[in-house]
Design a protein around this motif. Structure first.
Motif, PDB file in Angstrom:
ATOM      1  N   PHE A   1       0.850  -1.187   0.000  1.00  0.00           N
ATOM      2  CA  PHE A   1       0.000   0.000   0.000  1.00  0.00           C
ATOM      3  C   PHE A   1       0.884   1.235   0.000  1.00  0.00           C
ATOM      4  O   PHE A   1       1.816   1.358   0.765  1.00  0.00           O
ATOM      5  N   GLY A   2       0.586   2.172  -0.878  1.00  0.00           N
ATOM      6  CA  GLY A   2       1.420   3.355  -1.010  1.00  0.00           C
ATOM      7  C   GLY A   2       2.564   3.148  -1.975  1.00  0.00           C
ATOM      8  O   GLY A   2       3.395   4.033  -2.157  1.00  0.00           O
ATOM      9  N   VAL A   3       2.609   1.954  -2.610  1.00  0.00           N
ATOM     10  CA  VAL A   3       3.652   1.640  -3.600  1.00  0.00           C
ATOM     11  C   VAL A   3       3.004   1.585  -4.982  1.00  0.00           C
ATOM     12  O   VAL A   3       2.002   0.896  -5.180  1.00  0.00           O
ATOM     13  N   TYR A   4       3.576   2.327  -5.917  1.00  0.00           N
ATOM     14  CA  TYR A   4       3.044   2.369  -7.277  1.00  0.00           C
ATOM     15  C   TYR A   4       4.101   1.947  -8.283  1.00  0.00           C
ATOM     16  O   TYR A   4       5.286   2.223  -8.104  1.00  0.00           O
ATOM     17  N   GLU A   5       3.634   1.293  -9.318  1.00  0.00           N
ATOM     18  CA  GLU A   5       4.504   0.845 -10.387  1.00  0.00           C
ATOM     19  C   GLU A   5       4.247   1.717 -11.615  1.00  0.00           C
ATOM     20  O   GLU A   5       3.152   1.711 -12.175  1.00  0.00           O
ATOM     21  N   ILE A   6       5.250   2.506 -11.993  1.00  0.00           N
ATOM     22  CA  ILE A   6       5.136   3.414 -13.126  1.00  0.00           C
ATOM     23  C   ILE A   6       5.704   2.725 -14.361  1.00  0.00           C
ATOM     24  O   ILE A   6       6.811   2.191 -14.329  1.00  0.00           O
ATOM     25  N   SER A   7       4.956   2.739 -15.451  1.00  0.00           N
ATOM     26  CA  SER A   7       5.429   2.124 -16.691  1.00  0.00           C
ATOM     27  C   SER A   7       4.962   2.960 -17.881  1.00  0.00           C
ATOM     28  O   SER A   7       4.199   3.915 -17.730  1.00  0.00           O
ATOM     29  N   VAL A   8       5.434   2.591 -19.040  1.00  0.00           N
ATOM     30  CA  VAL A   8       5.081   3.299 -20.268  1.00  0.00           C
ATOM     31  C   VAL A   8       4.114   2.453 -21.079  1.00  0.00           C
ATOM     32  O   VAL A   8       4.309   1.240 -21.232  1.00  0.00           O
ATOM     33  N   ASP A   9       3.071   3.094 -21.592  1.00  0.00           N
ATOM     34  CA  ASP A   9       2.103   2.398 -22.439  1.00  0.00           C
ATOM     35  C   ASP A   9       2.684   2.294 -23.852  1.00  0.00           C
ATOM     36  O   ASP A   9       2.598   3.225 -24.657  1.00  0.00           O
TER      37      ASP A   9
ATOM     38  N   SER B   1      11.943  -1.869 -17.154  1.00  0.00           N
ATOM     39  CA  SER B   1      10.582  -2.385 -17.320  1.00  0.00           C
ATOM     40  C   SER B   1       9.589  -1.435 -16.658  1.00  0.00           C
ATOM     41  O   SER B   1       8.561  -1.093 -17.232  1.00  0.00           O
ATOM     42  N   SER B   2       9.914  -1.040 -15.433  1.00  0.00           N
ATOM     43  CA  SER B   2       9.061  -0.143 -14.651  1.00  0.00           C
ATOM     44  C   SER B   2       9.914   0.567 -13.610  1.00  0.00           C
ATOM     45  O   SER B   2      11.072   0.199 -13.383  1.00  0.00           O
ATOM     46  N   ILE B   3       9.302   1.565 -12.981  1.00  0.00           N
ATOM     47  CA  ILE B   3       9.917   2.229 -11.834  1.00  0.00           C
ATOM     48  C   ILE B   3       8.951   2.115 -10.668  1.00  0.00           C
ATOM     49  O   ILE B   3       7.777   2.491 -10.780  1.00  0.00           O
ATOM     50  N   LEU B   4       9.427   1.566  -9.557  1.00  0.00           N
ATOM     51  CA  LEU B   4       8.610   1.480  -8.347  1.00  0.00           C
ATOM     52  C   LEU B   4       8.849   2.704  -7.484  1.00  0.00           C
ATOM     53  O   LEU B   4       9.996   3.127  -7.297  1.00  0.00           O
ATOM     54  N   VAL B   5       7.781   3.283  -6.941  1.00  0.00           N
ATOM     55  CA  VAL B   5       7.901   4.415  -6.022  1.00  0.00           C
ATOM     56  C   VAL B   5       7.083   4.116  -4.766  1.00  0.00           C
ATOM     57  O   VAL B   5       6.021   3.502  -4.845  1.00  0.00           O
ATOM     58  N   LYS B   6       7.612   4.530  -3.635  1.00  0.00           N
ATOM     59  CA  LYS B   6       6.920   4.328  -2.359  1.00  0.00           C
ATOM     60  C   LYS B   6       6.792   5.654  -1.640  1.00  0.00           C
ATOM     61  O   LYS B   6       7.773   6.391  -1.492  1.00  0.00           O
ATOM     62  N   ALA B   7       5.585   5.977  -1.201  1.00  0.00           N
ATOM     63  CA  ALA B   7       5.326   7.246  -0.523  1.00  0.00           C
ATOM     64  C   ALA B   7       5.758   7.174   0.935  1.00  0.00           C
ATOM     65  O   ALA B   7       5.590   6.153   1.596  1.00  0.00           O
ATOM     66  N   SER B   8       6.314   8.295   1.440  1.00  0.00           N
ATOM     67  CA  SER B   8       6.664   8.366   2.862  1.00  0.00           C
ATOM     68  C   SER B   8       5.405   8.264   3.707  1.00  0.00           C
ATOM     69  O   SER B   8       5.380   7.620   4.749  1.00  0.00           O
ATOM     70  N   ASN B   9       4.345   8.914   3.250  1.00  0.00           N
ATOM     71  CA  ASN B   9       3.047   8.855   3.914  1.00  0.00           C
ATOM     72  C   ASN B   9       2.061   8.205   2.942  1.00  0.00           C
ATOM     73  O   ASN B   9       1.638   8.834   1.974  1.00  0.00           O
ATOM     74  N   PRO B  10       1.699   6.932   3.170  1.00  0.00           N
ATOM     75  CA  PRO B  10       0.823   6.229   2.223  1.00  0.00           C
ATOM     76  C   PRO B  10      -0.493   6.943   1.954  1.00  0.00           C
ATOM     77  O   PRO B  10      -1.043   6.836   0.860  1.00  0.00           O
TER      78      PRO B  10
ATOM     79  N   TYR C   1       2.057   7.461 -19.880  1.00  0.00           N
ATOM     80  CA  TYR C   1       2.517   6.787 -18.666  1.00  0.00           C
ATOM     81  C   TYR C   1       1.349   6.135 -17.935  1.00  0.00           C
ATOM     82  O   TYR C   1       0.270   6.711 -17.801  1.00  0.00           O
ATOM     83  N   GLU C   2       1.587   4.939 -17.461  1.00  0.00           N
ATOM     84  CA  GLU C   2       0.587   4.182 -16.710  1.00  0.00           C
ATOM     85  C   GLU C   2       1.097   3.938 -15.300  1.00  0.00           C
ATOM     86  O   GLU C   2       2.301   3.969 -15.053  1.00  0.00           O
ATOM     87  N   TYR C   3       0.172   3.697 -14.386  1.00  0.00           N
ATOM     88  CA  TYR C   3       0.575   3.342 -13.027  1.00  0.00           C
ATOM     89  C   TYR C   3      -0.397   2.310 -12.462  1.00  0.00           C
ATOM     90  O   TYR C   3      -1.555   2.236 -12.862  1.00  0.00           O
ATOM     91  N   GLU C   4       0.116   1.539 -11.552  1.00  0.00           N
ATOM     92  CA  GLU C   4      -0.697   0.512 -10.899  1.00  0.00           C
ATOM     93  C   GLU C   4      -0.266   0.397  -9.450  1.00  0.00           C
ATOM     94  O   GLU C   4       0.931   0.339  -9.152  1.00  0.00           O
ATOM     95  N   GLU C   5      -1.241   0.382  -8.568  1.00  0.00           N
ATOM     96  CA  GLU C   5      -0.930   0.247  -7.146  1.00  0.00           C
ATOM     97  C   GLU C   5      -0.652  -1.219  -6.827  1.00  0.00           C
ATOM     98  O   GLU C   5      -1.346  -2.113  -7.309  1.00  0.00           O
ATOM     99  N   ARG C   6       0.378  -1.449  -6.010  1.00  0.00           N
ATOM    100  CA  ARG C   6       0.744  -2.821  -5.656  1.00  0.00           C
ATOM    101  C   ARG C   6      -0.365  -3.521  -4.862  1.00  0.00           C
ATOM    102  O   ARG C   6      -0.538  -4.722  -4.945  1.00  0.00           O
TER     103      ARG C   6
END
Length: 404
Positions: A58-66, A227-236, A259-264
């Protein structure tokens, strides 16, 4: 009559009937303490639940390119320059690009174990933390120097090496598309993410997983994109703000809408919104008792006016103006409400701490809620004290003096 004299007079009037004043304040005390306690416990419970979700992504997103978008160009693939742009984004705890490749792990009988390898960075360990059953994670120096080391899951380790200690041993990995086999030295064994299936005897259906350093993976695969970039928020709870900033930065560099994103964790943000709404609702329900307390203040002030009609008449006869009488009774109502509010704040703090000890949920006491409680206490005294104060102020002094 100046303010200090009015304040002293209000205190004397309230202390003259201590029990009545205390019972009048009871509604305010219960209301304020309930609001503070419910708010602190609700926020503490929300933090605990979202904290548990955070461990699952939760609070982790996967950024990718369409890559199917009409505006996509190979030049828009995610790369190191994109990572450099995003590293200083506000509310970012960790960021990690990675590459994903389907491979076959070779066992001692040269049989293929279907699975995948992730080329990662040290940030990936923060975002997707592993539980190591043996050995260690890949070291920073091994990332930088592209040392051919690998960490594998415990199910794969058991399939390949049986009961032998796999640490320090070589494992062969076949990169299917490249038709290339590379040997890696095992430095760590982590618990398989689907370990629960192993207890059901389904280990033979479970894919194998391994992690190597991203620089090494890029060299093996001959690529310089991710393939993708994972990002995690300090405050979910603020992850949507982080995500918006990241997408904006990427679109400013390249082009919009690719750009697309998907929450883990599926629906994790929605669940957090439900918790926030529920917390607000519960706090609102608790605050209803403040209305009851306000009515109690007005009731007792009306009784006080009735009991002190002759006093009001005497004060008017010796020169007291309507505003003096109004101010005196308003002051009494405000002092009554503020006193109840102060006691309520103390009880609210104590109740939330005691509940926290019993339940194991750490309450989160909010300065804003405390300040709002003081403001509400004053407002209650002001609003519910106006009518009785006006009754007293507009009383005919002759009729007041005749009253018995």
């Amino acid at each position: 009559m100046n303010f200090i004299e009015t304040f002293k007079s209000a205190l004397q009037s309230l202390t003259a009937n201590k029990m009545r004043s205390l019972l009048t304040m009871l509604g305010i005390i219960i209301g304020i303490s309930s609001v503070i306690a419910m708010s602190a416990i609700g926020k503490g419970g929300q933090k605990k639940i979202t904290g548990s979700l955070a461990k699952s992504g939760f609070g982790v997103y996967e950024i990718s390119v369409d890559t199917e978008h009409d505006n996509y160009r190979s030049a828009f693939a995610l790369n190191s320059s994109d990572v450099s742009i995003l590293e200083n984004t506000e509310n970012l705890e960790a960021l990690s690009p990675y590459v994903f490749e389907r491979v076959d792990f070779k066992n001692l009988k040269n049989q293929d174990l279907r699975g995948a390898i992730f080329g990662t960075t040290p940030g990936y360990e923060i975002i997707d933390e592993l539980t190591y059953t043996m050995g260690r994670a890949i070291l920073s120096s091994e990332y930088e120097e592209k040392v051919p080391v690998i960490v594998i899951d415990n199910i794969t380790a058991g399939k390949v090496f049986g009961k032998e200690n796999p640490l320090g041993k070589k494992i062969s990995v076949n990169f299917r598309e490249l038709k290339k086999t590379v040997a890696f030295t095992i430095v760590g064994v982590f618990q398989h993410p689907d370990a629960g299936m192993n207890q059901l005897g389904l280990s033979r259906f479970m894919p194998s997983f391994g992690r190597i350093s991203l620089p090494l993976a890029e060299r093996i695969l001959g690529i310089d994109e991710y393939s993708s970039i994972l990002v995690k928020a300090s405050n979910p709870t603020q992850s949507q703000v982080l995500l918006s900033n990241i997408i904006t930065e990427l679109e400013n560099k390249n082009v919009a809408d690719i750009y697309e994103y998907e929450e883990r964790v599926s629906r994790g943000s929605s669940f957090n919104e439900v918790l926030s709404t529920l917390n607000i609702f519960v706090t609102f329900v608790a605050s209803i008792s403040l209305l009851v307390g306000g009515i109690g203040v007005m009731n007792i002030m009306l009784v006080s006016v009735t009991e002190r009609i002759k006093e009001i008449g005497i004060r008017k006869a010796i020169g007291a103006k309507n505003r003096d009488i109004l101010f005196q009774f308003l002051t009494e109502a405000i002092v009554l409400s503020l006193s109840g509010g102060a006691i309520g704040i103390f009880i609210g703090f104590a109740a939330s701490e005691i509940f926290g000890i019993i339940s194991g949920i750490e309450p989160i006491l909010s300065a804003n809620v405390t300040i709002a409680s003081v403001f509400i206490s004053t407002l209650i005294g002001l609003v519910f004290g106006v009518y009785p104060a006006r009754q007293a102020a507009h009383m005919n002094p002759i009729d007041a003096l005749r009253n018995e």
